[in-house]
Structures are given as structure tokens and as C-alpha cells.
Motif scaffolding. Sequence first.
Motif, PDB file in Angstrom:
ATOM      1  N   GLN A 198      20.503  91.995 139.954  1.00 34.96           N
ATOM      2  CA  GLN A 198      19.853  91.422 141.126  1.00 34.96           C
ATOM      3  C   GLN A 198      18.853  92.407 141.720  1.00 34.96           C
ATOM      4  N   THR A 199      17.662  91.887 142.074  1.00 34.75           N
ATOM      5  CA  THR A 199      16.650  92.760 142.679  1.00 34.75           C
ATOM      6  C   THR A 199      16.860  92.900 144.166  1.00 34.75           C
ATOM      7  N   ASP A 200      17.419  91.841 144.802  1.00 36.56           N
ATOM      8  CA  ASP A 200      17.656  91.872 146.256  1.00 36.56           C
ATOM      9  C   ASP A 200      16.426  92.287 147.046  1.00 36.56           C
ATOM     10  N   LYS A 201      15.276  91.791 146.624  1.00 35.86           N
ATOM     11  CA  LYS A 201      14.052  92.099 147.349  1.00 35.86           C
ATOM     12  C   LYS A 201      13.975  91.272 148.617  1.00 35.86           C
ATOM     13  N   PRO A 202      13.502  91.865 149.736  1.00 36.68           N
ATOM     14  CA  PRO A 202      13.342  91.074 150.958  1.00 36.68           C
ATOM     15  C   PRO A 202      12.173  90.126 150.838  1.00 36.68           C
ATOM     16  N   GLY A 203      12.221  89.051 151.596  1.00 38.13           N
ATOM     17  CA  GLY A 203      11.087  88.140 151.690  1.00 38.13           C
ATOM     18  C   GLY A 203      10.940  87.195 150.530  1.00 38.13           C
ATOM     19  N   VAL A 204      11.944  87.039 149.683  1.00 39.59           N
ATOM     20  CA  VAL A 204      11.827  86.107 148.571  1.00 39.59           C
ATOM     21  C   VAL A 204      11.789  84.686 149.101  1.00 39.59           C
ATOM     22  N   ILE A 205      10.898  83.893 148.563  1.00 40.57           N
ATOM     23  CA  ILE A 205      10.684  82.541 149.063  1.00 40.57           C
ATOM     24  C   ILE A 205      11.414  81.552 148.165  1.00 40.57           C
ATOM     25  N   PRO A 206      12.090  80.551 148.736  1.00 47.21           N
ATOM     26  CA  PRO A 206      12.895  79.632 147.940  1.00 47.21           C
ATOM     27  C   PRO A 206      12.135  78.976 146.806  1.00 47.21           C
ATOM     28  N   ALA A 207      12.752  78.927 145.638  1.00 50.97           N
ATOM     29  CA  ALA A 207      12.176  78.216 144.509  1.00 50.97           C
ATOM     30  C   ALA A 207      12.489  76.744 144.624  1.00 50.97           C
ATOM     31  N   ALA A 208      11.713  75.905 143.903  1.00 49.78           N
ATOM     32  CA  ALA A 208      11.909  74.468 144.085  1.00 49.78           C
ATOM     33  C   ALA A 208      11.475  73.679 142.875  1.00 49.78           C
ATOM     34  N   ALA A 209      12.138  73.856 141.747  1.00 50.23           N
ATOM     35  CA  ALA A 209      11.747  73.047 140.603  1.00 50.23           C
ATOM     36  C   ALA A 209      12.867  72.145 140.146  1.00 50.23           C
ATOM     37  N   ALA A 210      14.062  72.696 139.936  1.00 51.17           N
ATOM     38  CA  ALA A 210      15.185  71.853 139.533  1.00 51.17           C
ATOM     39  C   ALA A 210      15.925  71.374 140.770  1.00 51.17           C
ATOM     40  N   PRO A 211      16.644  70.251 140.679  1.00 44.84           N
ATOM     41  CA  PRO A 211      17.341  69.737 141.855  1.00 44.84           C
ATOM     42  C   PRO A 211      18.354  70.744 142.387  1.00 44.84           C
ATOM     43  N   PRO A 212      18.256  71.150 143.659  1.00 42.67           N
ATOM     44  CA  PRO A 212      19.207  72.123 144.194  1.00 42.67           C
ATOM     45  C   PRO A 212      20.586  71.518 144.340  1.00 42.67           C
ATOM     46  N   PRO A 213      21.626  72.310 144.165  1.00 40.75           N
ATOM     47  CA  PRO A 213      22.964  71.771 144.361  1.00 40.75           C
ATOM     48  C   PRO A 213      23.153  71.368 145.820  1.00 40.75           C
ATOM     49  N   LYS A 214      23.678  70.194 146.068  1.00 38.52           N
ATOM     50  CA  LYS A 214      23.859  69.699 147.432  1.00 38.52           C
ATOM     51  C   LYS A 214      25.340  69.617 147.778  1.00 38.52           C
ATOM     52  N   PRO A 215      25.684  70.047 148.993  1.00 39.61           N
ATOM     53  CA  PRO A 215      27.082  69.888 149.404  1.00 39.61           C
ATOM     54  C   PRO A 215      27.414  68.412 149.537  1.00 39.61           C
ATOM     55  N   LYS A 216      28.671  68.090 149.349  1.00 43.87           N
ATOM     56  CA  LYS A 216      29.091  66.698 149.459  1.00 43.87           C
ATOM     57  C   LYS A 216      28.845  66.201 150.876  1.00 43.87           C
ATOM     58  N   ARG A 217      28.242  65.033 150.971  1.00 41.17           N
ATOM     59  CA  ARG A 217      27.952  64.469 152.284  1.00 41.17           C
ATOM     60  C   ARG A 217      29.207  63.840 152.875  1.00 41.17           C
ATOM     61  N   LEU A 218      29.467  64.107 154.146  1.00 39.05           N
ATOM     62  CA  LEU A 218      30.615  63.523 154.837  1.00 39.05           C
ATOM     63  C   LEU A 218      30.244  62.160 155.403  1.00 39.05           C
ATOM     64  N   ARG A 219      31.217  61.273 155.461  1.00 39.10           N
ATOM     65  CA  ARG A 219      30.992  59.965 156.055  1.00 39.10           C
ATOM     66  C   ARG A 219      30.835  60.112 157.570  1.00 39.10           C
ATOM     67  N   TYR A 220      30.174  59.146 158.172  1.00 41.72           N
ATOM     68  CA  TYR A 220      29.984  59.181 159.621  1.00 41.72           C
ATOM     69  C   TYR A 220      31.329  59.258 160.344  1.00 41.72           C
ATOM     70  N   GLU A 221      32.342  58.557 159.838  1.00 45.83           N
ATOM     71  CA  GLU A 221      33.655  58.585 160.476  1.00 45.83           C
ATOM     72  C   GLU A 221      34.241  59.998 160.478  1.00 45.83           C
ATOM     73  N   GLU A 222      34.054  60.735 159.375  1.00 45.70           N
ATOM     74  CA  GLU A 222      34.563  62.104 159.289  1.00 45.70           C
ATOM     75  C   GLU A 222      33.827  63.017 160.261  1.00 45.70           C
ATOM     76  N   ARG A 223      32.543  62.805 160.388  1.00 48.94           N
ATOM     77  CA  ARG A 223      31.733  63.654 161.260  1.00 48.94           C
ATOM     78  C   ARG A 223      32.012  63.377 162.737  1.00 48.94           C
ATOM     79  N   ALA A 224      32.454  62.155 163.038  1.00 49.29           N
ATOM     80  CA  ALA A 224      32.806  61.834 164.424  1.00 49.29           C
ATOM     81  C   ALA A 224      33.891  62.775 164.932  1.00 49.29           C
ATOM     82  N   ALA A 225      34.823  63.129 164.059  1.00 51.12           N
ATOM     83  CA  ALA A 225      35.921  64.010 164.454  1.00 51.12           C
ATOM     84  C   ALA A 225      35.453  65.461 164.627  1.00 51.12           C
TER      85      ALA A 225
END
Length: 477
Positions: A198-225
Amino acid sequence: MSTVPPTTGSVSEADYEALVLKLHEIQAVKFGEFKLKSGLMSPVYVDLRIIVSYPQILHRVAEAMWDRVRETEFDVMCGVPYTALPIATCMSALHGTPMLMRRKEVKDYGTKKAIEGAFTRGQRCLIVEDLVTSGMSVQETVEPLEKEGLVVSDVVVLIDREQGGRARLTYILDTLVQHSLVTPDVAAKVRQFIADNQTDKPGVIPAAAAPPPKPKRLRYEERAALAKNPLGSKLFELMARKKSNLSVAADVATVEEMLELADKVGPHICVFKTHVDVFDKWSDEYAAQLRQLAGKHDFMIFEDRKFADIGNTVVMQYGGGIYKIADWSDITNAHLVPGSGIIDGLKQVGLPKGRGLLLLAEMSSKGTLARGEYTEEVVAAAEANQDFVMGYISVSPSSWKNGPGSPGLIHMTPGVQLSAGGDALGQQYNTPASVIGERASDVIIVGRGVIKAADPAAAAAEYRLAGWTAYEQSLAA
């Protein structure tokens, strides 16, 4: 396989997978033992220079990268020399966006320019890059652009080696393993190499070519709690109960039109958004009639006041005057320009009445200044005041530094129509599928698409279905 047409407006995961296989086929991604510029021996080598010899693949690459920035605001684009130049040229030719070129070696004769092309100071420039390891090549392009007065806030990258940027090479590995083009042992070796270097360079800008992994979306009912503001919790419950994430913006000229519209669209909406200060009259009686319709049709009222003053002033504006907004409107909103004191002032009036506040994190108008660091400050303020702040007015929360943030906070996005585009006054429109599915918002706010329709009730029903369908599809993604 056919080339992705430039008018599709959306590149599917199947398209990305096909592109990965094509890049492997032409040996743009190779596995073995390769000496890198740094002197390291790497088990993977990415050579994207070869794509210039494959016009169809170059076209696919350009379209995949354009798809990632099609909703981003920029005036010109600049490819990082040299491999990204043909990609940027292809994107520019296909979509009509002016292109600039950075000289790696500035000549000591002629114009002696570092940046070639037609531009004006203050224009927003998108950087196009083929491959990121540490992000230094991008930074080398940012500096001369900014020296010329251009504004650089976005970068689109085809492949990120994950050695200082974000995880995109893993997607390629997974795809090739899945198709038995790379063995699991080779893939494991590559992943270990990436982790160890890892280079761990500061200021690296997000890449955007392949679909990024997305966290599972919660249902509205779950978010109400999870919502800490009681009204926010009730809104999530209302949306789930009514199967609607539609808010209609009542941008009409008279009180009578507003009340008539509320009665027509009420059965289909979760929130009715008003601008009562545009009317030439207002009274407690009109407020009572609107509240009666909200009870009849089970929706919340959102007075889109956009408070933007100091705490003492907003106390008087919210609780008094001729509108007495806090008495009848469930929700209101505010800019954070004056600082967090505006939240304290509005909370003083609204919290005892069970109201909720939305902070304007982003806006859908062209040229908005509500982005970048400002948005980050808004998010921090919302997270710290969740007893009264119930969420945001936002445009693309999925692209924020840490994603949409706390699941108990709601995102409402204006400027939605069934077809994308814009108007002559700078309003930018996005589709329900884009807003809910791709951008991770929760509520679509529709104005002209409903109020200008021959049958507003039918139009509201159509938008309600589109928004709810996008939500259900996002749960399955």
C-alpha cells in the motif's frame, strides 16, 4: 458482443463484466511476474495502452466511464497523459464535452502553455485517468489545471490497483476467477501483493469504473427503529404503511390551487411540500384546512422555507410572523451557512411541537455551491443533532465520503422526473430509478411532473409506483 450505445444512460453490471473479459482477452490485464516502475515485482500488470488498437473496446471503456459521471457537473474534461488521452477524446467526441490537454513537457518556445485548449477561469474540469496506484499522476494533472484557474473536484478512473486508492482491481479478479480465466491461487497472490504494498498517499481521489460494493439497504420499517427524531421515525413508518416514497412539490400560485392539489395527490404521497410565502394571502384557517387534508390522506406537510439566518432570527421566523410555520408544518429545512446555531434556534421552537428538520446538504440546481466540504460539514451537524434533525435534502448521498450516513436519517431528493434532463433555469432532473436505486436516496420530490400534468392524481400514482418499484429493486440488489 455489441458496443454499449452512448444513449443508454446506464451501464449494467453485465456490461462491466463483459468489459473485464474483453480487457483480459486483449491482454490489457496480465498475470505473471512483472517489474513495475517502482522496482517492485508484481504478479499482475495492467497495460491499457493497447486499447487504442481496439476501437470497440475503447468505445466501451469511454461509455462505462461516462456512465459514472453522467450526473456530475463539469464544463470541460482533461485526460491524464498519455494513456488516458484517447479515452478522454472518445468521451468528448461521443458526448460533446470540450476537452483540454495537459503537456507533460512544457515547451520553451511558442505559447509555452502547460494546458492546451479553450477554457475560462472558474470552469469545472473532470479528470479522466486510466489507472491509479497512488494517485500521484492525477495530482500532477490537478496542479497545472488549478494554476490556470480551473476547478477540479471529480476524477473518473477505469482501474484502481488498490495500492492507495479504492478497491476496484478486486472486482476484475473476482470476475476472471468466476470465468475460470484466473486461478484462485493467482488471485490470492495478487490480493496479498496489493495488501503488502500500500502506498497510503494522501489526497487519493476515489476511482469509479467497476460497480462499488454497496451495503445492504435496510427497509423503511427497520430504519424507523433507528431514527432518533420521533417525526423521522413516523415518516419511515408512514412510507412503509402507505407504500409511497413520493413527495409532491406544490409549486402553485394560489392557496386554493394548493389545497385542491393536496386533495388530489394526497392518496399517493408521503409528504406534501409547500412554499406558502409565494401566496398573496395566508391565515390560520388555510393552515387548518391543509392539516385536515393531511389527516384525511395520511401524509406529512413540509414547508420548504430554507431558513438561513442566525439562531435568534429563525426563532421568530419559524414560530411567529403571519405564517407561524411551526404550528402546522411537520417538517421544515435550513441551510447550514450561518453555522450550527441555526439548528439550535429552530430546535427551540420545533422540538417541543414534535417537528423535524431537514438540512440542505446538496441542491439539484446547476452550479450549486452546496457540495464538497460544505456537504461534509452538513453531515457532521446532522449526525450531532439527530434529536431534531431528521435528515437531508440531498442529491447523491451514495457518492458522499462515507456514503449516506446514519440509517436513521432520511434523504429527500428534489428535481425528479420520469425522464432525465433539465430546464432553462438550471434545474437538473433525475429519474426515480437513479435517485432511489443508484444514489441511495429515500424520498423523490416531484414538482412539474405532477402539477403540470393534465391529471395530477394519475401522474402522482405513476410516480408513486416508479419510486416504490425503485425502492423494492434496491432492496434486492
